[in-house]
Design a protein around this motif. Structure first.
Motif, PDB file in Angstrom:
ATOM      1  N   VAL A  93       0.877  -1.181   0.000  1.00 53.98           N
ATOM      2  CA  VAL A  93       0.000   0.000   0.000  1.00 53.98           C
ATOM      3  C   VAL A  93       0.908   1.223   0.000  1.00 53.98           C
ATOM      4  CG1 VAL A  93      -1.747   1.293   1.300  1.00 53.98           C
ATOM      5  CG2 VAL A  93      -1.840  -1.204   1.263  1.00 53.98           C
ATOM      6  N   ASP A  94       0.738   2.122  -0.962  1.00 54.32           N
ATOM      7  CA  ASP A  94       1.622   3.274  -1.051  1.00 54.32           C
ATOM      8  C   ASP A  94       1.401   4.260   0.097  1.00 54.32           C
ATOM      9  OD1 ASP A  94       2.817   2.219  -3.236  1.00 54.32           O
ATOM     10  OD2 ASP A  94       1.915   3.593  -4.701  1.00 54.32           O
ATOM     11  N   ALA A  95       2.487   4.978   0.433  1.00 55.96           N
ATOM     12  CA  ALA A  95       2.460   5.892   1.573  1.00 55.96           C
ATOM     13  C   ALA A  95       1.758   7.205   1.251  1.00 55.96           C
ATOM     14  CB  ALA A  95       3.895   6.188   2.006  1.00 55.96           C
ATOM     15  N   ASP A  96       1.537   7.475  -0.018  1.00 55.91           N
ATOM     16  CA  ASP A  96       1.045   8.808  -0.398  1.00 55.91           C
ATOM     17  C   ASP A  96      -0.473   8.955  -0.374  1.00 55.91           C
ATOM     18  OD1 ASP A  96       0.351   7.285  -2.540  1.00 55.91           O
ATOM     19  OD2 ASP A  96       1.556   8.368  -4.017  1.00 55.91           O
ATOM     20  N   GLY A  97      -1.176   7.892   0.053  1.00 56.54           N
ATOM     21  CA  GLY A  97      -2.631   7.989   0.157  1.00 56.54           C
ATOM     22  C   GLY A  97      -3.377   7.623  -1.112  1.00 56.54           C
ATOM     23  N   GLN A  98      -2.654   7.267  -2.187  1.00 58.79           N
ATOM     24  CA  GLN A  98      -3.345   6.955  -3.445  1.00 58.79           C
ATOM     25  C   GLN A  98      -4.128   5.651  -3.389  1.00 58.79           C
ATOM     26  OE1 GLN A  98       0.022   8.026  -6.408  1.00 58.79           O
ATOM     27  NE2 GLN A  98      -1.897   8.636  -7.375  1.00 58.79           N
ATOM     28  N   HIS A  99      -3.633   4.710  -2.589  1.00 58.93           N
ATOM     29  CA  HIS A  99      -4.343   3.442  -2.442  1.00 58.93           C
ATOM     30  C   HIS A  99      -5.292   3.556  -1.262  1.00 58.93           C
ATOM     31  CE1 HIS A  99      -0.526   1.461  -4.336  1.00 58.93           C
ATOM     32  NE2 HIS A  99      -1.250   2.134  -5.214  1.00 58.93           N
ATOM     33  N   PRO A 206      -6.105  10.846  -5.558  1.00 60.44           N
ATOM     34  CA  PRO A 206      -4.914  11.670  -5.802  1.00 60.44           C
ATOM     35  C   PRO A 206      -3.955  11.545  -4.622  1.00 60.44           C
ATOM     36  CG  PRO A 206      -6.927  13.025  -5.715  1.00 60.44           C
ATOM     37  CD  PRO A 206      -7.326  11.624  -5.367  1.00 60.44           C
ATOM     38  N   ARG A 207      -2.681  11.749  -4.849  1.00 65.50           N
ATOM     39  CA  ARG A 207      -1.679  11.702  -3.785  1.00 65.50           C
ATOM     40  C   ARG A 207      -2.031  12.759  -2.734  1.00 65.50           C
ATOM     41  NH1 ARG A 207       3.604  11.865  -2.808  1.00 65.50           N
ATOM     42  NH2 ARG A 207       4.337  10.138  -4.053  1.00 65.50           N
ATOM     43  N   ALA A 208      -1.870  12.443  -1.434  1.00 67.27           N
ATOM     44  CA  ALA A 208      -2.303  13.338  -0.357  1.00 67.27           C
ATOM     45  C   ALA A 208      -1.420  14.573  -0.218  1.00 67.27           C
ATOM     46  CB  ALA A 208      -2.350  12.571   0.960  1.00 67.27           C
TER      47      ALA A 208
END
Ligand SMILES: Nc1nc2c(ncn2[C@@H]2O[C@H](COP(=O)(O)OP(=O)(O)O)[C@@H](O)[C@H]2O)c(=O)[nH]1
Ligand SMILES: [Mg+2]
Length: 246
Positions: A93-99, A206-208
């Motif tokens: 799970v990506d850290a940027d909030g996209q997932h 979208p990325r957070a």
């Protein structure tokens, strides 16, 4: 080697993170807010910011790499951790909030039908769109992977993917570290090793905060690279079937 140990959950969420100090905390909290109580491992890959501190504060276990290995190297380290600690399922799970953490359970459920489950964009859900050569390259990669895996796949560059024990063991043996050769190349090799794949439709957000590690040019070069890696992997597969070592 598979160890039986005191893992709290049998499922490990692996979060690759590089300079994600702003988004990693909220992402971890959102994952922990899901009802399933999975263990979370953040692979902090030589970040220059406070990624590790923020992730630990939020409740994750941290694996800190001494220098930057890239997503592939970080994921392989994460799978090795999963294997050593006896986890039977792992999911990136990506850290940027996209997932979206709400989709984790659905992607994990895909493992009831196959060894690898991919959370895929633009399979019915969401409005993700790519244009021009990117779209063309992504379609081409998806088309080829669909043929070799025998399952319809639409988003083979998605990092939102789950692995069962067989796939964890396979990834520990082979997971390319080169920058973003990871997604496509690891999949082709897993399929060649006899593992099965399914995809589960998800919407990506979208990325957070922060910036993508790739600019548009970088992203296009990545796709080109993936096309190249795929051709090589297919040739390797063909060679090994005929007994020739590439
Ligand atoms: N461990 C590690 N993670 C990385 C690296 N580069 C990107 N990431 C992480 O991988 C995930 C996806 O990266 P991102 O740049 O958002 O890629 P994109 O979503 O494909 O544009 C994020 O969680 C990043 O923090 C890296 O070099 N090492
Ligand atoms: Mg991203």
């Amino acid at each position: 080697m598979r160890a039986m140990s005191a893992a709290r959950s049998s499922t490990l969420v692996i979060v690759p993170a590089w300079n994600e100090g702003e988004s990693v905390g909220p992402t971890i909290r959102e994952i922990l807010a899901q009802p399933e109580a999975w263990d979370i491992l953040v692979v902090d890959d030589g970040s220059r910011d406070d990624t590790a501190v923020r992730a630990r504060e939020a409740g994750a276990t941290i694996l800190s790499l001494p220098f930057n290995l890239g997503v592939g190297g970080a994921m392989r380290a994460g799978f090795r951790y999963a294997q050593r600690h006896g986890y039977t399922r792992a999911i990136q799970v990506d850290a940027d909030g996209q997932h979206n953490p709400r989709d984790i359970a659905a992607v994990l459920d895909g493992l009831e039908r196959a060894d690898i489950s991919i959370g895929a964009r633009f399979a019915e859900v969401g409005d993700y769109s790519a244009r021009g050569p990117r779209r063309w390259a992504m379609r081409m990669l998806a088309g080829v992977l669909t043929r070799i895996s025998g399952t319809r796949l639409t988003d083979v560059t998605s990092g939102f993917r789950a692995a069962n024990v067989r796939a964890i063991d396979q990834y520990v043996d082979y997971y390319p570290a080169e920058y973003l050769g990871d997604t496509v190349d690891s999949l082709v090799n897993a399929v060649h090793a006899g593992l099965t794949v399914v995809q589960v439709p998800v919407a990506m957000r979208p990325r957070a905060a922060g910036r993508p590690s790739q600019n548009p040019l970088g992203a296009s070069l990545y796709l080109l690279r993936s096309v190249f890696a795929l051709s090589l992997a297919i040739m390797r597969g063909a060679a090994s079937k005929t007994g020739v070592r590439a």
